[in-house]
Design an enzyme around this catalytic site. Structure first.
Site, mmCIF file in Angstrom:
data_model
loop_
_atom_site.group_PDB
_atom_site.id
_atom_site.type_symbol
_atom_site.label_atom_id
_atom_site.label_comp_id
_atom_site.label_asym_id
_atom_site.label_seq_id
_atom_site.Cartn_x
_atom_site.Cartn_y
_atom_site.Cartn_z
ATOM 1 N N HIS A 150 0.819 -1.227 0.000
ATOM 2 C CA HIS A 150 0.000 0.000 0.000
ATOM 3 C C HIS A 150 0.845 1.265 0.000
ATOM 4 O O HIS A 150 0.346 2.344 -0.292
ATOM 5 C CB HIS A 150 -0.929 0.002 1.221
ATOM 6 C CG HIS A 150 -2.030 -1.007 1.107
ATOM 7 N ND1 HIS A 150 -3.313 -0.679 0.752
ATOM 8 C CD2 HIS A 150 -2.038 -2.354 1.256
ATOM 9 C CE1 HIS A 150 -4.068 -1.758 0.706
ATOM 10 N NE2 HIS A 150 -3.310 -2.805 1.014
ATOM 11 N N ASP A 176 3.501 9.382 -0.681
ATOM 12 C CA ASP A 176 2.317 8.603 -0.332
ATOM 13 C C ASP A 176 2.117 7.530 -1.383
ATOM 14 O O ASP A 176 2.267 7.809 -2.584
ATOM 15 C CB ASP A 176 1.083 9.523 -0.301
ATOM 16 C CG ASP A 176 0.148 9.199 0.846
ATOM 17 O OD1 ASP A 176 0.045 8.008 1.190
ATOM 18 O OD2 ASP A 176 -0.472 10.131 1.381
HETATM 19 C C1 GDG Z 1 -2.131 3.745 3.265
HETATM 20 C C2 GDG Z 1 -1.105 4.422 2.338
HETATM 21 C C3 GDG Z 1 -2.794 4.396 0.491
HETATM 22 C C4 GDG Z 1 -8.620 9.861 7.824
HETATM 23 N N1 GDG Z 1 -9.023 10.530 8.918
HETATM 24 C C5 GDG Z 1 -10.158 9.972 9.316
HETATM 25 C C6 GDG Z 1 -10.465 8.931 8.426
HETATM 26 N N2 GDG Z 1 -9.522 8.894 7.516
HETATM 27 C C7 GDG Z 1 -9.519 7.986 6.360
HETATM 28 C C8 GDG Z 1 -9.507 8.718 5.042
HETATM 29 C C9 GDG Z 1 -8.951 7.646 4.121
HETATM 30 C C10 GDG Z 1 -8.015 6.876 5.038
HETATM 31 O O1 GDG Z 1 -8.362 7.190 6.383
HETATM 32 C C11 GDG Z 1 -6.576 7.290 4.856
HETATM 33 O O2 GDG Z 1 -6.121 6.755 3.664
HETATM 34 P P1 GDG Z 1 -4.896 7.389 2.875
HETATM 35 O O3 GDG Z 1 -4.818 6.703 1.577
HETATM 36 O O4 GDG Z 1 -5.108 8.838 2.729
HETATM 37 O O5 GDG Z 1 -3.612 7.160 3.782
HETATM 38 P P2 GDG Z 1 -2.993 5.982 4.742
HETATM 39 O O6 GDG Z 1 -3.780 5.803 5.973
HETATM 40 O O7 GDG Z 1 -1.570 6.389 4.954
HETATM 41 O O8 GDG Z 1 -3.072 4.639 3.870
HETATM 42 C C12 GDG Z 1 -1.808 5.262 1.279
HETATM 43 C C13 GDG Z 1 -3.706 3.618 1.435
HETATM 44 O O9 GDG Z 1 -2.955 2.884 2.409
HETATM 45 C C14 GDG Z 1 -4.597 2.627 0.672
HETATM 46 O O10 GDG Z 1 -3.857 1.763 -0.105
HETATM 47 O O11 GDG Z 1 -3.581 5.237 -0.329
HETATM 48 O O12 GDG Z 1 -0.869 5.829 0.388
HETATM 49 O O13 GDG Z 1 -0.201 5.217 3.099
HETATM 50 O O14 GDG Z 1 -9.935 6.787 3.656
HETATM 51 O O15 GDG Z 1 -10.791 9.158 4.717
HETATM 52 N N3 GDG Z 1 -11.566 8.165 8.520
HETATM 53 C C15 GDG Z 1 -12.403 8.430 9.543
HETATM 54 N N4 GDG Z 1 -12.170 9.438 10.451
HETATM 55 C C16 GDG Z 1 -11.071 10.240 10.374
HETATM 56 O O16 GDG Z 1 -10.885 11.153 11.183
HETATM 57 N N5 GDG Z 1 -13.512 7.699 9.674
#
Ligand code: GDG
Length: 485
Positions: free
Chosen positions: A159, A368
């Site tokens: 990821h 990222d």
């Molecule tokens: C890893 C990789 C890759 C955030 N704050 C809250 C919340 N979130 C949710 C977001 C989003 C998820 O968490 C975060 O996903 P990201 O992709 O932005 O980042 P990582 O957590 O680092 O994820 C990344 C991912 O895996 C998938 O393959 O894209 O590059 O690092 O969905 O909306 N959700 C809730 N409350 C919050 O305060 N419910």
């Protein structure tokens, strides 16, 4: 169809009807429900066992899906999770060698936990199962399964970014790790650049590996498929909840509290890879360069804390609090706070509705793998009056969202200019950019990611079993040619 076994460090708690569970968990769960299967991983609990020991998995059945979770001893948690996974691999894979440390004992713990998890899973396996392993905590998992004699097809999806070979080489056991990754049958990355970095390591390192045009890699006497499978979201489902939740109280409070000001919004786990400090400083630069925006724009940053027992995460939290305070102290007026920094988690549907209120989605990680927030922000917009996405060129999502204003997160002046441009962008241009991006999000949604990966893994399964029947052993050459399609 064969059962699917999903293995990840943590098992998503969707089975408890947890409304905060993200789209990714739902996407994986859909796949499990289709064929029936098992989701296996750490329960999140620390047990009193000795290192490398754990009780048999706790099994919970929901329809045709079985959740199997095990606890970890304190030492295993410290060495495998807090140590090698999050203090070595995470920073290095995000190009932060400066924050990375290496400790032999932690690496030994990482390998020990992978071996222990593999032993626990083996007891649950059936001969026809296909296994899909997720993320950097489990790089050697397939190798551990193979050492136990497990022959099932095993795929892996990373990821996070895969670093350039020079960067990876700063992790002392780099070669062992890459060799272990070659025990998988399919290795998937978020982007073509990540896939290329892996191939570069294998082709130019000491492993004398090579990859052909069909993406079949040959190294250490193994053939495996390596490809990019960019992860997606369900854009229409997000659009729907964002609209439905628009009149919820917290969303109304935010709207009312803005008093007609423009809203720039960011949402990230509190992590140094997300570029929060630079982001705040670029917003400060906007306020310095363009005083006419004073009192007319606010930045809302939602940053729920994660991994708060890892030292580098405690430091980023302190730095960020300091920066938010300093910038607010410098510019705030009695009725205007430039940065609202919210160190807490929000319910997912509410978050999508908050995105819809924002004139600018400000997503500027230093690195990222993909960044789902960027995609969610676009999907949540009102098609009649969409906001503008300002996106880091170092997020995997930048290759998939051409309608964003793409910035270098190390260039504060460029980010400030992009913010200004986004805040002033005419409706017609905003709509055109939104429409293009939404079409791409639909085309490459979460099901496409999952189905493409699993189709490749199933293809390997079919090829291996046909080959085994024919020659009573896996003939690597035949497997290789059957993968060339
Ligand atoms: C890893 C990789 C890759 C955030 N704050 C809250 C919340 N979130 C949710 C977001 C989003 C998820 O968490 C975060 O996903 P990201 O992709 O932005 O980042 P990582 O957590 O680092 O994820 C990344 C991912 O895996 C998938 O393959 O894209 O590059 O690092 O969905 O909306 N959700 C809730 N409350 C919050 O305060 N419910």
């Amino acid at each position: 169809m064969s059962r699917l076994i999903v293995v990840s460090n943590r098992v998503a708690s969707t089975q408890k009807g947890n409304p905060a569970a993200g789209g990714l968990a739902i996407g994986v769960l859909d796949a499990l429900k289709e064929t029936g299967g098992v989701w296996f991983g750490w329960s999140g609990e620390i047990t009193g066992e000795a290192a490398g020991q754990t009780q048999a998995p706790v099994i919970e059945r929901q329809g045709n899906v079985t959740y199997a979770t095990v606890g970890l001893s304190r030492r295993d948690y410290d060495q495998y999770y807090r140590g090698f996974s999050n203090a070595t691999l995470w920073p290095t894979f995000h190009y932060r060698n400066d924050l990375s440390r290496y400790d032999r004992q932690e690496y030994a713990g990482y390998r020990r936990v992978n071996a222990m998890l593999a032993r626990q899973l083996q007891a649950l396996l059936e001969p026809d199962d296909i296994i899909w392993v997720h993320d950097y905590h489990l790089l050697p998992f397939a190798q551990c399964l193979r050492e136990l004699g497990v022959k099932n097809p095993v795929g892996f999806f990373l990821h996070i970014p895969f670093p350039a070979p020079e960067v990876l080489r700063s992790v002392p056991p780099h070669e062992e790790l890459v060799k272990a990754m070659c025990s998988y049958d399919v290795v998937g990355f978020q982007t073509e650049a990540d896939r290329q970095a892996f191939v570069d390591y294998v082709e130019r390192g000491h492993c004398h590996g090579s990859v052909d045009d069909a993406g079949v890699l040959h190294a250490w006497s193994r053939f495996l498929k390596v490809a990019a499978y960019p992860i997606g979201i369900y854009p229409d489902a997000i659009a729907q909840v964002a609209e439905q939740y628009t009149d919820r109280k917290p969303v109304r409070s935010l709207r009312d509290g803005m008093h007609g000001r423009k809203l720039i919004m960011s949402v990230d786990r509190l992590d140094y890879s997300k570029g929060l400090v630079e982001r705040f400083q670029a917003f400060e630069r906007l306020l310095l360069n363009a005083p006419d925006w004073h009192g007319r724009v606010s930045l809302v940053q939602v940053a729920p804390p994660t991994r708060s027992d890892v030292q580098t995460y405690q430091r980023i939290r302190q730095t960020l609090e300091g920066e938010a305070g300093r910038i607010n102290g410098r510019f705030a007026q009695l009725n205007w706070t430039p940065i609202q920094y919210l160190n807490r988690k929000y319910e997912r549907n509410l978050l999508m509705a908050l995105f819809r209120q924002a004139h600018v989605g400000y997503v500027t990680p230093l690195r990222d793998g993909m960044n789902l927030v960027a995609k969610e922000y676009v999907a949540a917009q009102n098609p009649q009056d969409p906001g503008v996405l300002v996106l880091s060129q170092f997020a995997g999502a930048a290759g998939q969202l051409p309608g964003a204003l793409v910035v270098n997160p190390f260039d504060l002046a460029q980010m400030a200019e992009a913010l200004e441009r986004a805040l002033s962008m005419p409706l017609a241009e905003r709509q055109a950019r939104y429409t293009d991006m939404m079409a791409l999000l639909r085309e490459n949604n979460l099901s496409v990611w999952r189905d493409t990966f699993l189709a490749d893994l199933r293809h390997v399964a079919t090829a291996s079993s046909a080959t085994e029947k024919a020659v009573r052993r896996v003939d690597a050459q035949m497997l290789r040619s059957s993968l060339e399609r």
